[in-house]
Scaffold this motif. Sequence first.
Motif, PDB file in Angstrom:
ATOM      1  N   ILE A 112      46.409  37.777  45.834  1.00  0.00           N
ATOM      2  CA  ILE A 112      45.348  37.619  44.838  1.00  0.00           C
ATOM      3  C   ILE A 112      45.560  36.334  44.047  1.00  0.00           C
ATOM      4  O   ILE A 112      44.609  35.580  43.785  1.00  0.00           O
ATOM      5  CB  ILE A 112      45.303  38.839  43.893  1.00  0.00           C
ATOM      6  N   TYR A 113      46.819  36.061  43.678  1.00  0.00           N
ATOM      7  CA  TYR A 113      47.101  34.830  42.931  1.00  0.00           C
ATOM      8  C   TYR A 113      46.776  33.593  43.765  1.00  0.00           C
ATOM      9  O   TYR A 113      46.187  32.625  43.258  1.00  0.00           O
ATOM     10  CB  TYR A 113      48.556  34.804  42.482  1.00  0.00           C
ATOM     11  N   ARG A 114      47.141  33.613  45.050  1.00  0.00           N
ATOM     12  CA  ARG A 114      46.845  32.466  45.911  1.00  0.00           C
ATOM     13  C   ARG A 114      45.320  32.278  46.046  1.00  0.00           C
ATOM     14  O   ARG A 114      44.826  31.150  46.035  1.00  0.00           O
ATOM     15  CB  ARG A 114      47.457  32.655  47.303  1.00  0.00           C
ATOM     16  N   ASN A 115      44.593  33.370  46.159  1.00  0.00           N
ATOM     17  CA  ASN A 115      43.131  33.273  46.225  1.00  0.00           C
ATOM     18  C   ASN A 115      42.566  32.741  44.915  1.00  0.00           C
ATOM     19  O   ASN A 115      41.586  31.977  44.912  1.00  0.00           O
ATOM     20  CB  ASN A 115      42.526  34.646  46.527  1.00  0.00           C
ATOM     21  N   LEU A 116      43.186  33.137  43.809  1.00  0.00           N
ATOM     22  CA  LEU A 116      42.755  32.652  42.490  1.00  0.00           C
ATOM     23  C   LEU A 116      42.901  31.136  42.399  1.00  0.00           C
ATOM     24  O   LEU A 116      41.986  30.433  41.970  1.00  0.00           O
ATOM     25  CB  LEU A 116      43.571  33.349  41.405  1.00  0.00           C
TER      26      LEU A 116
ATOM     27  N   ILE B  68      43.877  35.278  29.283  1.00  0.00           N
ATOM     28  CA  ILE B  68      43.221  34.725  30.469  1.00  0.00           C
ATOM     29  C   ILE B  68      41.732  34.502  30.198  1.00  0.00           C
ATOM     30  O   ILE B  68      41.157  33.472  30.580  1.00  0.00           O
ATOM     31  CB  ILE B  68      43.420  35.669  31.676  1.00  0.00           C
ATOM     32  N   GLU B  69      41.101  35.451  29.523  1.00  0.00           N
ATOM     33  CA  GLU B  69      39.677  35.332  29.231  1.00  0.00           C
ATOM     34  C   GLU B  69      39.380  34.139  28.332  1.00  0.00           C
ATOM     35  O   GLU B  69      38.385  33.421  28.533  1.00  0.00           O
ATOM     36  CB  GLU B  69      39.166  36.607  28.577  1.00  0.00           C
ATOM     37  N   LEU B  70      40.242  33.905  27.346  1.00  0.00           N
ATOM     38  CA  LEU B  70      40.053  32.764  26.455  1.00  0.00           C
ATOM     39  C   LEU B  70      40.216  31.445  27.205  1.00  0.00           C
ATOM     40  O   LEU B  70      39.508  30.472  26.933  1.00  0.00           O
ATOM     41  CB  LEU B  70      41.042  32.830  25.286  1.00  0.00           C
ATOM     42  N   ALA B  71      41.175  31.418  28.144  1.00  0.00           N
ATOM     43  CA  ALA B  71      41.455  30.182  28.873  1.00  0.00           C
ATOM     44  C   ALA B  71      40.403  29.903  29.953  1.00  0.00           C
ATOM     45  O   ALA B  71      39.982  28.765  30.148  1.00  0.00           O
ATOM     46  CB  ALA B  71      42.847  30.245  29.502  1.00  0.00           C
ATOM     47  N   ASN B  72      39.973  30.951  30.662  1.00  0.00           N
ATOM     48  CA  ASN B  72      39.011  30.770  31.747  1.00  0.00           C
ATOM     49  C   ASN B  72      38.246  32.079  31.965  1.00  0.00           C
ATOM     50  O   ASN B  72      38.705  32.965  32.695  1.00  0.00           O
ATOM     51  CB  ASN B  72      39.730  30.362  33.031  1.00  0.00           C
TER      52      ASN B  72
ATOM     53  N   HIS C 185      38.840  35.661  34.514  1.00  0.00           N
ATOM     54  CA  HIS C 185      38.892  37.014  33.957  1.00  0.00           C
ATOM     55  C   HIS C 185      37.858  37.913  34.640  1.00  0.00           C
ATOM     56  O   HIS C 185      38.163  39.054  35.044  1.00  0.00           O
ATOM     57  CB  HIS C 185      38.643  36.960  32.448  1.00  0.00           C
ATOM     58  N   ALA C 186      36.643  37.415  34.798  1.00  0.00           N
ATOM     59  CA  ALA C 186      35.591  38.201  35.446  1.00  0.00           C
ATOM     60  C   ALA C 186      35.916  38.451  36.916  1.00  0.00           C
ATOM     61  O   ALA C 186      35.641  39.540  37.453  1.00  0.00           O
ATOM     62  CB  ALA C 186      34.253  37.470  35.319  1.00  0.00           C
ATOM     63  N   TRP C 187      36.501  37.474  37.576  1.00  0.00           N
ATOM     64  CA  TRP C 187      36.869  37.602  38.994  1.00  0.00           C
ATOM     65  C   TRP C 187      37.936  38.678  39.189  1.00  0.00           C
ATOM     66  O   TRP C 187      37.837  39.506  40.103  1.00  0.00           O
ATOM     67  CB  TRP C 187      37.358  36.243  39.491  1.00  0.00           C
ATOM     68  N   LEU C 188      38.955  38.697  38.329  1.00  0.00           N
ATOM     69  CA  LEU C 188      40.009  39.712  38.407  1.00  0.00           C
ATOM     70  C   LEU C 188      39.459  41.098  38.099  1.00  0.00           C
ATOM     71  O   LEU C 188      39.862  42.088  38.723  1.00  0.00           O
ATOM     72  CB  LEU C 188      41.143  39.358  37.444  1.00  0.00           C
ATOM     73  N   ARG C 189      38.554  41.171  37.135  1.00  0.00           N
ATOM     74  CA  ARG C 189      37.958  42.465  36.799  1.00  0.00           C
ATOM     75  C   ARG C 189      37.121  42.996  37.956  1.00  0.00           C
ATOM     76  O   ARG C 189      37.111  44.198  38.236  1.00  0.00           O
ATOM     77  CB  ARG C 189      37.099  42.330  35.542  1.00  0.00           C
ATOM     78  N   GLU C 190      36.448  42.097  38.663  1.00  0.00           N
ATOM     79  CA  GLU C 190      35.610  42.508  39.790  1.00  0.00           C
ATOM     80  C   GLU C 190      36.449  43.061  40.932  1.00  0.00           C
ATOM     81  O   GLU C 190      36.026  43.994  41.631  1.00  0.00           O
ATOM     82  CB  GLU C 190      34.782  41.315  40.276  1.00  0.00           C
TER      83      GLU C 190
ATOM     84  N   ALA D 133      47.072  45.889  39.138  1.00  0.00           N
ATOM     85  CA  ALA D 133      47.813  45.951  37.871  1.00  0.00           C
ATOM     86  C   ALA D 133      48.612  47.241  37.793  1.00  0.00           C
ATOM     87  O   ALA D 133      48.060  48.335  37.977  1.00  0.00           O
ATOM     88  CB  ALA D 133      46.843  45.850  36.691  1.00  0.00           C
ATOM     89  N   SER D 134      49.903  47.144  37.512  1.00  0.00           N
ATOM     90  CA  SER D 134      50.774  48.326  37.440  1.00  0.00           C
ATOM     91  C   SER D 134      50.314  49.307  36.368  1.00  0.00           C
ATOM     92  O   SER D 134      50.434  50.523  36.528  1.00  0.00           O
ATOM     93  CB  SER D 134      52.209  47.895  37.167  1.00  0.00           C
ATOM     94  N   SER D 135      49.785  48.793  35.251  1.00  0.00           N
ATOM     95  CA  SER D 135      49.363  49.661  34.156  1.00  0.00           C
ATOM     96  C   SER D 135      48.145  50.507  34.514  1.00  0.00           C
ATOM     97  O   SER D 135      47.902  51.548  33.897  1.00  0.00           O
ATOM     98  CB  SER D 135      49.053  48.813  32.912  1.00  0.00           C
ATOM     99  N   HIS D 136      47.349  50.087  35.490  1.00  0.00           N
ATOM    100  CA  HIS D 136      46.146  50.813  35.874  1.00  0.00           C
ATOM    101  C   HIS D 136      46.276  51.503  37.227  1.00  0.00           C
ATOM    102  O   HIS D 136      45.374  52.248  37.624  1.00  0.00           O
ATOM    103  CB  HIS D 136      44.946  49.860  35.924  1.00  0.00           C
ATOM    104  N   PHE D 137      47.350  51.254  37.944  1.00  0.00           N
ATOM    105  CA  PHE D 137      47.481  51.792  39.302  1.00  0.00           C
ATOM    106  C   PHE D 137      47.606  53.308  39.252  1.00  0.00           C
ATOM    107  O   PHE D 137      48.434  53.850  38.524  1.00  0.00           O
ATOM    108  CB  PHE D 137      48.710  51.188  39.992  1.00  0.00           C
TER     109      PHE D 137
END
Length: 487
Positions: free
Chosen positions: A319-323, A355-359, A363-368, A375-379
């Motif tokens: 995901i990071y490489r795609n980002l 992340i949202e403040l910077a770009n 942020h929208a792409w990751l949320r989509e 994300a470990s916190s949501h898995f």
Amino acid sequence: MVTPSLTRVDLPSTSNIGNMIGSDISLPEQGRLLDFTTRLPIVPFDDAGFTNADLSLYSCSVDDPIDIAINQTFEDKSRCQYILRQFTIRNNFQYKVFYSTKKKFTVACMEDKCEWRVHASRMNGAGIFKIKTYKEKHTCGMSWMKSDHRQASSKLASELVVNRIKQRMGLRPKDIIVAMQDKYNIVISYNKAWRAKEIAIDRTMRFERCFVALGQCVRSFQTSLRRVLAVDGTHLKGKYKGILFVATALDGDNHIFPVAFSIGESENSNNWNWFLTYLNDSLGNLPGLVIISDRHKSLIKEVPQVFQASIHGYCAYHIYRNLVDTFKDKSLEIYYWQAVKTCRRADFDKFMHHIELANPLVHAWLREIGYEKWASSHFPGKRFNLVTTNIIECINALFKEARKYPVTMLIETVRLKIQEMFCKRRESASSFVGPLTPWAEKQIKDLIPKARDVCCHAISRDEYYIVGDYNDTVKPMSFHVHVVSLK
């Protein structure tokens, strides 16, 4: 030492992979056992070569009518070219390609002054080819003809014997030369006949795919390991192309633990479904199973379809490489990885806010993509901090040279590598002291200094009320309060 058994295999009944994989299959309690000692029968041709009875095995009859006409249609360009070759051979003249693209082509008689010409093009909205122009009158002589026809290609010769290859092995190039001479009265070279044989064998006897899972690996994963599997595919090198599909876990000492592998022609939905289906059959129903993979479109489709009761997570590194490839922005790397690894929703929201403040687009792409996928916190399941498929890269490095080998040699090399790996680990494990592996002991020792700065208050046998700060440097009067469940 128990010899590992191969739990599952699927091969074409006439697979030509060195005649080393056999067809003698037995069914033990744990999957299927493949007997490598049984060889496929080889029936050589006799010295007489082709007989009259063999003519029935030709892919088309000598008397098949071949003709061309204006407005004639063909299913694709290849079929149109094949009919043209047959037509020119049977009418004793040759043509040259004047113009050719994916959408149209023009051929003309070999004699420059001859008027014979054919032009065909693809019809709009379909792959069908149609002859648009046809000048059928010849104004040339036959002085330029040779015994080896220009259109008598290796591919055409292979069509002549493809059905024979399907039924018997041992075909010789000189048999193809005789067949071409008998049917078309054309003498082709030995090299062309050899290439025709290779083409025919590749079409009819080509290895398709196989699945291998060692019995001990499957049983160990079912009973003793963390139920997280990383799956990925890597390209085979050298002459023998294809894809090596791998399913890998981590053992108690955090070392790579190959569970199963497969070899297929390409990385597509059909082959992924086939591999995952056999993997699912071998593992059985495992509650809480987690599958980690990249976001290949075939895996996004097939993993939930085959492992319906499992949880599918995405590799955070991919995901990071795609980002980076999509947004050309590496400045968010620290915040991204903090968002990936943190287990607390409050911290995740904080990092995502940065992340949202910077770009905002990132942020929208990751949320989509879905926070629950990376994300470990949501898995929703237990992935035990395994957020990437990097363990597959270790497997790729281990089998780097083997990926250049033919299929049978590749399978045996992989099996031998796994055998050597487990032998070394068995010797290493004999020196362990205590119930934990060295890796697990180190994890606990690293957490002890941090644990001194927190207070645990029991709520029940499985839940605790934690007060403290998990940072390396504890700030006075700065505490986090939350509940930890050990269920």
